[in-house]
Design an enzyme around this catalytic site. Structure first.
Site, PDB file in Angstrom:
ATOM      1  N   THR A 114       1.006  -1.123  -0.125  1.00  0.00           N
ATOM      2  CA  THR A 114      -0.027   0.147  -0.066  1.00  0.00           C
ATOM      3  C   THR A 114       0.973   1.275  -0.103  1.00  0.00           C
ATOM      4  O   THR A 114       1.911   1.250   0.609  1.00  0.00           O
ATOM      5  CB  THR A 114      -0.801  -0.068   1.092  1.00  0.00           C
ATOM      6  N   THR A 142       4.429   4.338  -3.474  1.00  0.00           N
ATOM      7  CA  THR A 142       5.430   3.361  -4.098  1.00  0.00           C
ATOM      8  C   THR A 142       4.694   2.210  -4.636  1.00  0.00           C
ATOM      9  O   THR A 142       5.075   1.689  -5.620  1.00  0.00           O
ATOM     10  CB  THR A 142       6.771   3.160  -3.465  1.00  0.00           C
ATOM     11  N   GLY A 170       2.701   4.633   7.507  1.00  0.00           N
ATOM     12  CA  GLY A 170       2.354   5.801   7.262  1.00  0.00           C
ATOM     13  C   GLY A 170       0.920   5.994   6.171  1.00  0.00           C
ATOM     14  O   GLY A 170       0.263   6.988   6.661  1.00  0.00           O
ATOM     15  N   GLY A 171       0.724   5.056   5.728  1.00  0.00           N
ATOM     16  CA  GLY A 171      -0.751   4.993   5.047  1.00  0.00           C
ATOM     17  C   GLY A 171      -2.019   4.171   5.894  1.00  0.00           C
ATOM     18  O   GLY A 171      -2.756   3.788   5.429  1.00  0.00           O
ATOM     19  N   GLU A 195      -0.470  -5.262   6.161  1.00  0.00           N
ATOM     20  CA  GLU A 195       0.912  -5.479   5.618  1.00  0.00           C
ATOM     21  C   GLU A 195       1.595  -6.417   6.290  1.00  0.00           C
ATOM     22  O   GLU A 195       2.446  -7.314   5.534  1.00  0.00           O
ATOM     23  CB  GLU A 195       1.469  -3.931   5.397  1.00  0.00           C
ATOM     24  N   LYS A 220      14.561   7.022   1.764  1.00  0.00           N
ATOM     25  CA  LYS A 220      14.041   6.013   2.882  1.00  0.00           C
ATOM     26  C   LYS A 220      15.081   5.206   3.808  1.00  0.00           C
ATOM     27  O   LYS A 220      14.775   4.703   4.814  1.00  0.00           O
ATOM     28  CB  LYS A 220      12.863   5.301   2.324  1.00  0.00           C
TER      29      LYS A 220
HETATM   30  C1  5RP Z   1       1.440   2.181   4.186  1.00  0.00           C
HETATM   31  C2  5RP Z   1       2.804   1.993   4.244  1.00  0.00           C
HETATM   32  C3  5RP Z   1       3.556   2.523   2.929  1.00  0.00           C
HETATM   33  O1  5RP Z   1       4.354   1.353   2.477  1.00  0.00           O
HETATM   34  C4  5RP Z   1       4.517   3.642   3.530  1.00  0.00           C
HETATM   35  O2  5RP Z   1       3.834   4.603   4.015  1.00  0.00           O
HETATM   36  C5  5RP Z   1       5.257   4.155   2.328  1.00  0.00           C
HETATM   37  O3  5RP Z   1       4.414   4.887   1.496  1.00  0.00           O
HETATM   38  P1  5RP Z   1       4.775   5.731   0.325  1.00  0.00           P
HETATM   39  O4  5RP Z   1       5.221   4.544  -0.547  1.00  0.00           O
HETATM   40  O5  5RP Z   1       3.657   6.358  -0.299  1.00  0.00           O
HETATM   41  O6  5RP Z   1       5.976   6.751   0.667  1.00  0.00           O
HETATM   42  O7  5RP Z   1       3.379   1.474   4.994  1.00  0.00           O
HETATM   43  O8  5RP Z   1       0.797   1.842   5.421  1.00  0.00           O
END
Ligand code: 5RP
Length: 222
Positions: free
Chosen positions: A32, A35, A100-101, A107, A125
């Protein structure tokens, strides 16, 4: 390259990485975030090569379906060769902070089933020490204040992510200012607080491979 271009490059690299291993029975585990969305779009180019996917969020499931990729319930899948997902932070041991999402629990479940966890991330990252990104913790709603008090005892400053309800109907606390000397130890400790569903440390089951988008191309780190 911009950060978005690096994300797109890692998504394409991940689809290329798994493509030789796909067959008519393959189910792909899909994460999710922005990326992971790049990966979904790249994977769709090869949709004739595999059976379908399991997704770690309703949002990713919808994006997969929009591409015409069948989405399966994880309970109906016994073998998952690959799980591909992004991260908010990753270190040299391939331990991560995720969530973060707000999709951290699903996950972690899909990652647990998968034989190989492929993390896709742009170079911003990769850090020597985890913890600059506030650690997401998914909590049962009625336990929110209790868990927050326990997290303060661990040295963190939890902040309720207002207005966010996870796909599982729970809340998120984002824990700032944690000192993460041992990610494995802290992951276990936070998991033991009653009312915690999951925390966003992925150290007990880290990634197996990191496809890192850099200005010099996508690097494979194992
Ligand atoms: C969602 C996640 C995402 O993998 C993480 O937040 C990275 O997000 P992005 O690819 O938008 O930077 O853990 O729960």
């Amino acid at each position: 390259m911009t950060q978005d271009e690096l994300k797109r490059a890692t998504g394409i690299a991940a689809a290329d990485y798994i493509r030789p291993h796909l067959d008519d029975d393959s189910i792909v585990g899909v994460g999710t975030g922005s990326t992971a969305n790049c990966f979904i779009d790249a994977l769709a180019e090869h949709k004739h090569l595999f059976d379908g996917a399991v997704a770690s969020s309703e949002a990713s499931a919808q994006r997969l379906r929009d591409h015409g990729i069948p989405v399966y319930d994880l309970n109906s899948v016994s073998n998952l060769d690959f799980y591909i997902d992004g991260a908010d932070e990753i270190n040299e041991h391939l331990e991560m902070i995720k969530g973060g999402g707000a999709a951290l629990t699903r996950e972690k479940i899909v990652a647990a089933v998968a034989r190989e966890f492929i993390c896709i991330a742009d170079e911003s990252k990769l850090l020597s020490r985890l913890g600059a990104f506030p650690l997401p913790v998914e909590v049962i709603p009625m336990a929110r204040s209790y868990v927050a008090r326990e997290l303060v005892k661990l040295g963190g400053d939890p902040v309720y992510r207002e207005g966010v309800v996870t796909d599982n109907g729970n809340y998120i606390l984002d824990v700032h200012n944690l000192s993460i000397a041992s990610a494995i130890e802290l992951e276990s400790k936070i998991n033991q607080i009653t009312g915690v569903v999951t925390n966003g440390l992925f150290a007990l089951r880290p990634a197996d491979v990191l496809l890192l988008g850099t200005q010099n191309g996508v690097q494979t780190i194992k």
